[in-house]
Every structure is written in C-alpha cells, then in structure tokens.
Design an enzyme around this catalytic site. Structure first.
Site, PDB file in Angstrom:
ATOM      1  N   CYS A 213      47.753  40.517  44.125  1.00 16.93           N
ATOM      2  CA  CYS A 213      48.569  39.354  43.786  1.00 16.93           C
ATOM      3  C   CYS A 213      47.976  38.049  44.317  1.00 16.93           C
ATOM      4  CB  CYS A 213      50.005  39.536  44.267  1.00 16.93           C
ATOM      5  SG  CYS A 213      50.128  39.644  46.055  1.00 16.93           S
TER       6      CYS A 213
ATOM      7  N   ASP B  37      44.723  35.565  51.761  1.00 19.46           N
ATOM      8  CA  ASP B  37      44.638  35.768  53.207  1.00 19.46           C
ATOM      9  C   ASP B  37      43.553  36.769  53.566  1.00 19.46           C
ATOM     10  OD1 ASP B  37      46.428  34.015  54.528  1.00 19.46           O
ATOM     11  OD2 ASP B  37      48.084  35.085  53.593  1.00 19.46           O
TER      12      ASP B  37
ATOM     13  N   HIS C 283      48.509  26.630  49.777  1.00 17.92           N
ATOM     14  CA  HIS C 283      49.699  26.870  48.960  1.00 17.92           C
ATOM     15  C   HIS C 283      49.994  25.718  48.020  1.00 17.92           C
ATOM     16  CE1 HIS C 283      50.269  30.231  51.685  1.00 17.92           C
ATOM     17  NE2 HIS C 283      50.785  30.772  50.614  1.00 17.92           N
TER      18      HIS C 283
ATOM     19  N   GLU D 231      46.623  42.198  53.300  1.00 15.77           N
ATOM     20  CA  GLU D 231      46.028  40.862  53.361  1.00 15.77           C
ATOM     21  C   GLU D 231      45.373  40.591  54.716  1.00 15.77           C
ATOM     22  OE1 GLU D 231      48.931  37.836  52.463  1.00 15.77           O
ATOM     23  OE2 GLU D 231      50.472  38.742  53.696  1.00 15.77           O
TER      24      GLU D 231
HETATM   25  C1  PEP Z   1      47.658  36.136  49.536  1.00 18.19           C
HETATM   26  O1  PEP Z   1      47.490  35.928  50.737  1.00 18.19           O
HETATM   27  O2  PEP Z   1      46.753  36.444  48.748  1.00 18.19           O
HETATM   28  C2  PEP Z   1      49.010  36.003  48.956  1.00 18.19           C
HETATM   29  C3  PEP Z   1      49.270  36.392  47.730  1.00 18.19           C
HETATM   30  O3  PEP Z   1      49.977  35.432  49.719  1.00 18.19           O
HETATM   31  P1  PEP Z   1      50.019  33.863  50.042  1.00 18.19           P
HETATM   32  O4  PEP Z   1      49.009  33.169  49.187  1.00 18.19           O
HETATM   33  O5  PEP Z   1      51.396  33.390  49.752  1.00 18.19           O
HETATM   34  O6  PEP Z   1      49.682  33.818  51.497  1.00 18.19           O
HETATM   35 MG    MG Z   2      49.181  35.793  52.053  1.00 14.02          MG
END
Ligand code: PEP
Ligand code: MG
Length: 543
Positions: A502, A455, A188, A431
């Site tokens: 996303c 994920d 993140h 995910e």
């Molecule tokens: C993902 O897992 O691709 C996602 C968009 O959520 P995050 O990156 O916040 O886990």
């Molecule tokens: Mg995620």
C-alpha cells in the site's frame, strides 16, 4: 518568464494564479499598552470576527458531516461568550496594562490547565477547545484571521512547506496545484496531493517563495517538476497541449473500467485504493477500485481539534464500509506522530521523530485511545467487509498485545449485545526492516500483511522521508527493499496469509511485473492510479 525546478509528485498540469500560503504566527508577545479601553475594543472586534468564522465553519460542517460532528463549533461559539473566560481576559488587560493577545493567551493556558485537571472526561476535553478558540481570537487580533482564499477562483498554493494537518484543511475545491520550496516526495503532503489528484511540485528551492506573489500567473508541470512564473506564449501553448493529451490519456484509461485485473497469461491481482478520509470515496468508486487497501484513519484525528469520539469514528467508518457495498475495506489504526502531529495529543518534541513515539507505540502506551478506535471499527464491521490493520510493527510481542486488546474489545461488544463481524480480518503493515525479517514469525499471527514501502524505504535506506537533502540517496528500487518484500510475500503465503502493498511503490508500473512474480495479492494505490496499474497488469505476460 522565470522557471523553477523541483520534483513533480503528481503528474498533471495546472495553469492559473498563485496564492502564497500564509502561516499564522502563534507566538504571542507581552506588550505594555497605555489605553486599555482601546485594547478591550480590539478584543471585542476580534471575538466578533472569530464568532463569524465559526458560524461559517458550523454551516459548512452541518452540510458536509452532519449535525453531530458540527456541534463542536457551536460549543466553541458559546465558549467565546463565557463570562469567566471574558472576565479573566479583561482583568489581565486592566490590571497588567497589556495587549489583548497576551491576555487571551494567558487565560487560555490557565483555563486549559484547569479543565485538564478535572475528573470529568467531558470537561477534560474542553481543555483543547479553550486553546482552539483562544488561538482563533489571537489570529483575528493579529488581523490574520483567515488563510483561506476568499474568492471562488482555484489557485496554485505556494508555500515553504506544508504539514499534513495544513494540507488536509485546505479547501480542495479551490486548489489547482501545490508548489513548495522544501519537502520530499514521500512526505504525507505529497501523498495527499496524489490522493486528491492535485498536480504538485516540491523542493522548488530556497529562492522560490521570494519570486512569487499573490495573483501572479503561473503554470505547474507536475510531470517534470517545472514551475513557470509568468509563462511566455510558447511555454503556455506547450503546457496546454500537454494538459489536453493528459485528458485524452485519462479518457482512454476510463475504458478499462469494469475490466479485470488479469495478466495476458491469466494471473489475477486485486487493485485497491488508498484514502485519507470519507471525502475520497467518490474518487475510489469513479476509478473502479476493487476495494480500499488503506484508509489512513489518522486524518480523522488531524482534521479534528480534539480526540474524535467513538460515535464520530463509527459514523465515518460505517460510511466508508456502506459506500463500498461489500467490497473489502482495510482501515489502518491511528498512525499519528513523526510528521503527523496534533496539538491535543501533547506529544513531546523529539530529535528523531521518524524513530520516535508514533503509531502503534502511542496506541499501546495509551490504550484508552486505541480501545475507542477499535470499538468504533468493530461496530462498523457489521456494515461491510472490514479488515483492521496496524502500523509500524517491529515485534511479535506488539502483535500479541494488539490481538489481546482486540479480543477484549470484541468480548466487551458481545457482552453489550452489539453486532460486529466476528471474521473481520486483522493485518499488520510491513514497514520496518524488522517486521520483514521476522515475517515468518509474524505471518502465523495475522490474516494479512500490507507492505508500507514509504516507511520501509526510509528505514531500510536510512533516509528520513521528510528530509529533502537525502532524497538523492533514495533508490526506491533498491535491491534490499525488493528482497524484503519478496521475503515477506514468501512468509505470508507459507503461513496462509495474503500480502498487499500500500506504499507509493505499488503504483510504480515499472515494478508491476516484479510484484506479480513475487505473488503479491493486492496493490493499493491512490485512486487516480488504479486504472493505470490495471492497464500495466493487463499488458504483463508472466509465462
Ligand atoms: C507506508 O509507509 O508506505 C504507508 C503506506 O504508510 P504512510 O505513508 O502513511 O506512513
Ligand atoms: Mg507508513
């Protein structure tokens, strides 16, 4: 000149001075002191310094997030002056002849336990506050009160690694680039760097931190992952040229603003943006995104020292919806846990946090937190076009439980006569491989899917996204991942749902054509990638 090489996670060049990120050591030792009067003097000075910091934070918050949100820092200043709290600290110093840090820490533990055991919700919430102010005083006692770069100069932040909560608290206006010795490109922290348009290199190696010092001149190439310490003239000239070319490319992309996301043969797709907070809306609008495909609401929690109230959340969501003026805004409910930790949730330490107690698992186990967020979301839905999205789904029963709670919240609001959008869409993230495999069963229950490839990749390829040692085994284009996305798209469409992506893969323009051929309806990317993806779509021919 020394060159270090890591992995570039946001392509851009930065040139400037280094600032080494100093993490506060919060472990407090019990030390015997003979001069307790001197210890109490140190305590007074630290309290004054802590109050001055809080006053500064309060003034900044007042300007940026309004009086209601700033109020907590006023409460913290009052708590520092509380007689019972101070008597307890001083009495521990006097009676046990110990250092002030230890006395503050013991008092913090006692008081926070006492607050936590009270019936009144307001007093319970003070438990985290007393810990927070105590940590601030302890940091001031250790002469480590501030990690902030006090000058106005932008700097290249160098760290061993950065937690999302640390990244989000950095003053973005003072950061030229990030370089970390460790970390992985799907973490993140890397995602935040992309969202904030900050050149970033991660995994510069074990020796990196010992080679840098505050004020050292350096250049960061976020494309190649190279970090040049004290660059020579030739390297510097090359990077300056790259920086100029970069600006030119960005300028050219600007010409795509206002244009449609349409392929040469007429296929259309939505290109939305991902955000981590209200502050990022400017970038969404500046890059002409068609909506917000992912608002990572957990950052509201990470930025806060206590559970954000319904009012605070409502204000943030309403602001995003109003700013987007009727364009679709997908807000994801709390995805805390794994690498995104906050003290006040009191989450136990886990051996495998990515496979642990996170996201929807926390929300379904602690429904009071979930309901507060859902109330705030539904109330905000009256101010725009909201979609609510749920993370980390693995089963039909989770979705059924979520829908039941949503229906109860809506019923509550109706009974209270509160306005909300009855048609706000509900969607889930795909995910986990489990969700993709049973997407035929999940699709009839929701309005949309959004594929979280970050994920989905970690769980499909069994590669922890936080672990840089396994990064070499991560093939983001792995056939298994693409098949799972394709399967989800087919099942979504067969059941009247739409599907977006996303995760970070949505911005990988070498896959734009593949996603278009799968019939993906929306790609949601960091704001600065919107025009790049639009460009790729406009150059694609599916005929
Ligand atoms: C993902 O897992 O691709 C996602 C968009 O959520 P995050 O990156 O916040 O886990
Ligand atoms: Mg995620």
């Amino acid at each position: 000149m020394t060159i270090f090489k890591g992995k570039g996670v946001y392509g851009a060049v930065a040139i400037g001075k280094i600032s080494v990120f100093k993490r506060k050591d919060t472990t407090v030792k019990r030390i015997h002191v003979s001069d307790t009067a001197a210890e109490k003097k140190r305590l007074e000075a630290a309290k004054e310094a802590a109050t001055a910091q809080l006053q500064e934070i309060y003034d900044k918050a007042l300007k940026e997030v309004g009086e209601q949100n700033a109020q907590i820092f006023e409460i913290h200043m009052m708590m520092i002056e509380d007689d019972d709290y101070n008597e307890s600290i001083e009495s521990i110093i006097d009676t046990q002849s110990v250092n002030a840090e230890y006395a503050v820490s013991v008092t913090a533990d006692n008081f926070s336990e006492m607050f936590a055991s009270m019936d009144d919700a307001y007093m319970q919430a003070r438990s985290a506050d007393v810990k927070d102010i105590s940590n601030r005083i302890i940091a001031c006692l250790s002469d480590d009160g501030s990690q902030e770069n006090s000058s106005d100069e932008k700097v290249i932040i160098c760290a061993d690694d950065l937690a999302p909560s640390e990244t989000v608290l950095l003053d973005k206006d003072k950061v030229l680039a990030f370089v970390t010795s460790h970390g992985s490109s799907n973490s993140h922290t890397a995602i935040l760097a992309r969202n904030m348009n900050i050149p970033a290199v991660i995994g510069a190696g074990d020796d990196f931190l010992s080679a840098v010092s505050d004020g050292m001149f350096a250049a960061v190439d976020g494309y190649t992952g190279e970090v040049f310490l004290s660059p020579d003239t030739e390297a510097l000239e090359k990077l300056e040229t790259k920086q100029k070319e970069d600006e030119e490319k960005k300028r050219l992309l600007q010409e795509l603003k206002g244009k449609e996301n349409v392929t040469l043969d007429g296929t259309r797709i939505n290109i939305f943006a991902n955000i981590g907070g209200v502050d990022h809306i400017g970038a969404v609008l500046a890059n002409d995104a068609g909506g917000i495909g992912l608002f990572r609401s957990e950052f509201l929690y990470l930025e806060s020292s206590d559970y954000p109230t319904e009012e605070q959340q409502f204000a943030a969501y309403k602001k995003v919806l109003e700013s987007m003026a009727g364009k679709k805004v997908i807000i994801r409910t709390l995805d805390i846990g794994a690498d995104k930790k906050v003290d006040y949730f009191d989450l136990a330490k886990e051996d495998n946090p990515a496979l642990g107690f996170r996201a929807i698992r926390i929300c379904l186990t602690r429904p009071e937190i979930f309901r507060t967020q859902l109330r705030a979301l539904y109330r905000a839905s009256a101010f725009g076009k909201l979609g609510i999205m749920f993370p980390m789904i693995t089963s039909v029963s989770e979705v059924e439980q979520i829908k039941k709670i949503c229906a109860e919240v809506r019923e509550e609001l109706r009974a209270d006569g509160v306005d909300f959008d009855e048609n706000a869409e509900l969607g889930i993230m795909i995910e986990t491989p489990a969700a993709a495999v049973i997407s035929d069963k999940l699709a009839p229950l929701v309005d949309f899917f959004s594929v979280g490839t970050n994920d989905l990749t970690q769980y499909t390829l069994a590669c922890d996204r936080q672990n840089s040692a396994v990064e070499q085994f991560v093939d983001t284009h792995h056939e298994a991942i693409l098949r799972l996305i394709e399967m989800s798209a087919k099942n979504a469409h067969a059941n009247g749902a739409w599907i977006g992506i996303c995760g970070e893969l949505a911005a990988d323009t070498s896959l734009t054509e593949t996603f278009l051929r799968m019939g993906i309806d929306e790609l949601s990317v960091s704001p600065s990638f919107v025009l790049k993806v639009r460009d790729a779509v406009r150059h694609t021919d599916l005929s």
